[in-house]
Design an enzyme around this catalytic site. Structure first.
Site, PDB file in Angstrom:
ATOM      1  N   VAL A   1       0.842  -1.196   0.000  1.00  0.00           N
ATOM      2  CA  VAL A   1       0.000   0.000   0.000  1.00  0.00           C
ATOM      3  C   VAL A   1       0.877   1.245   0.000  1.00  0.00           C
ATOM      4  O   VAL A   1       1.770   1.395   0.837  1.00  0.00           O
ATOM      5  CB  VAL A   1      -0.941   0.007   1.225  1.00  0.00           C
ATOM      6  CG1 VAL A   1      -1.889   1.184   1.121  1.00  0.00           C
ATOM      7  CG2 VAL A   1      -1.719  -1.285   1.317  1.00  0.00           C
ATOM      8  N   LYS A   2       0.584   2.122  -0.962  1.00  0.00           N
ATOM      9  CA  LYS A   2       1.346   3.369  -1.070  1.00  0.00           C
ATOM     10  C   LYS A   2       0.653   4.426  -0.218  1.00  0.00           C
ATOM     11  O   LYS A   2      -0.549   4.683  -0.377  1.00  0.00           O
ATOM     12  CB  LYS A   2       1.354   3.826  -2.519  1.00  0.00           C
ATOM     13  CG  LYS A   2       2.721   3.928  -3.132  1.00  0.00           C
ATOM     14  CD  LYS A   2       2.559   4.401  -4.548  1.00  0.00           C
ATOM     15  CE  LYS A   2       3.879   4.691  -5.187  1.00  0.00           C
ATOM     16  NZ  LYS A   2       3.680   5.220  -6.530  1.00  0.00           N
ATOM     17  N   ILE A   3       1.437   5.027   0.658  1.00  0.00           N
ATOM     18  CA  ILE A   3       0.893   5.993   1.614  1.00  0.00           C
ATOM     19  C   ILE A   3       1.626   7.328   1.418  1.00  0.00           C
ATOM     20  O   ILE A   3       2.859   7.346   1.331  1.00  0.00           O
ATOM     21  CB  ILE A   3       1.141   5.480   3.073  1.00  0.00           C
ATOM     22  CG1 ILE A   3       0.518   4.087   3.295  1.00  0.00           C
ATOM     23  CG2 ILE A   3       0.671   6.491   4.097  1.00  0.00           C
ATOM     24  CD1 ILE A   3      -0.977   4.063   3.466  1.00  0.00           C
TER      25      ILE A   3
END
Ligand code: E4P
Length: 227
Positions: free
Chosen positions: A83-85
């Protein structure tokens, strides 16, 4: 050194996979918006099936609770989902929470070594430095990547450095020499990396000479396969 494809385009990802060039892929809301008329979940599940390595899927919110909700959902779509945050305060808080839950993260939109260190401190699996966008600020991207790689190495930090925002061959030539673990590259730039006019002319010269040789020595003609 690992290469990721900076795209969500299935045709390009299939071609790059068949060429054996990619170890993973990165997407973001801008990249996803380039793909027309598709179902977000179904499309990314397809990407997760096709790509054997990590696939970064970016949250589409800056709200902490919603980032956590989306992260749980995206990570349930495939074992290789990351997951890109975004690199914001609540993003770091989300990374700390997700790390405890065993969800892999990629802290994105980092422009400085300080941000890179904070992302690692929060527990990020990957941290993305944006080469092209750093250069737009008049800052030396080489130096930012070099310093980050040196500090990570000195402190034995396990977070992997991704260099993104690659815009052409000059960026690749420079980024490849730095200490990043991964470079994520758009498909058209990958294709340009293969081509060199001197390579083409050399291959043509070899084949032309071989053809001329076979013409005067027909016993060396390639054998036809029996059907
Ligand atoms: C990296 O993970 C990003 O997807 C990407 O490289 C963003 O760069 P750009 O929007 O400057 O092209």
């Amino acid at each position: 050194m690992k290469f990721f494809a900076d795209t969500a385009n299935l045709e390009h990802l299939t071609e790059l996979t068949e060429l054996g060039l990619i170890d993973g892929c990165t997407t973001n809301p801008l990249i996803m918006a380039k793909e027309q008329h598709y179902d977000f979940e179904a499309h990314l599940k397809e990407v997760l099936r096709l790509i054997k390595g990590p696939v970064s899927i970016e949250v589409t919110t800056n709200d902490y609770d919603e980032m956590i909700r989306q992260s749980k959902e995206f990570s349930s779509w495939g074992k290789n989902a990351v997951v890109k945050i975004p690199m914001i305060k609540d993003g770091l808080r989300a990374v700390a929470t997700l790390t405890k839950l065993g969800i892999k993260t990629n802290v994105t939109c980092c422009m400085t070594t300080k941000q890179a260190v904070l992302a690692a401190k929060a527990g990020a699996t990957y941290m993305s430095l944006f080469w092209g966008r750093i250069s737009d600020l008049g800052v030396n991207a080489k130096q930012v990547v070099d310093e980050t790689a040196e500090i990570y190495a000195r402190h034995n930090i396990k977070t992997e450095i991704i260099v993104g925002s690659i815009r052409g061959q000059t960026d690749v030539n420079e980024a490849i020499k730095r200490g990043a673990h991964i470079i994520t590259i758009p498909p058209n730039i990958f294709m340009d990396m293969i081509y060199h006019p001197r390579t083409e002319s050399t291959i043509k010269e070899f084949l032309d000479k071989w053809d001329a040789f076979v013409k005067s020595n027909p016993m060396n003609k390639p054998k036809q396969e029996d059907n």
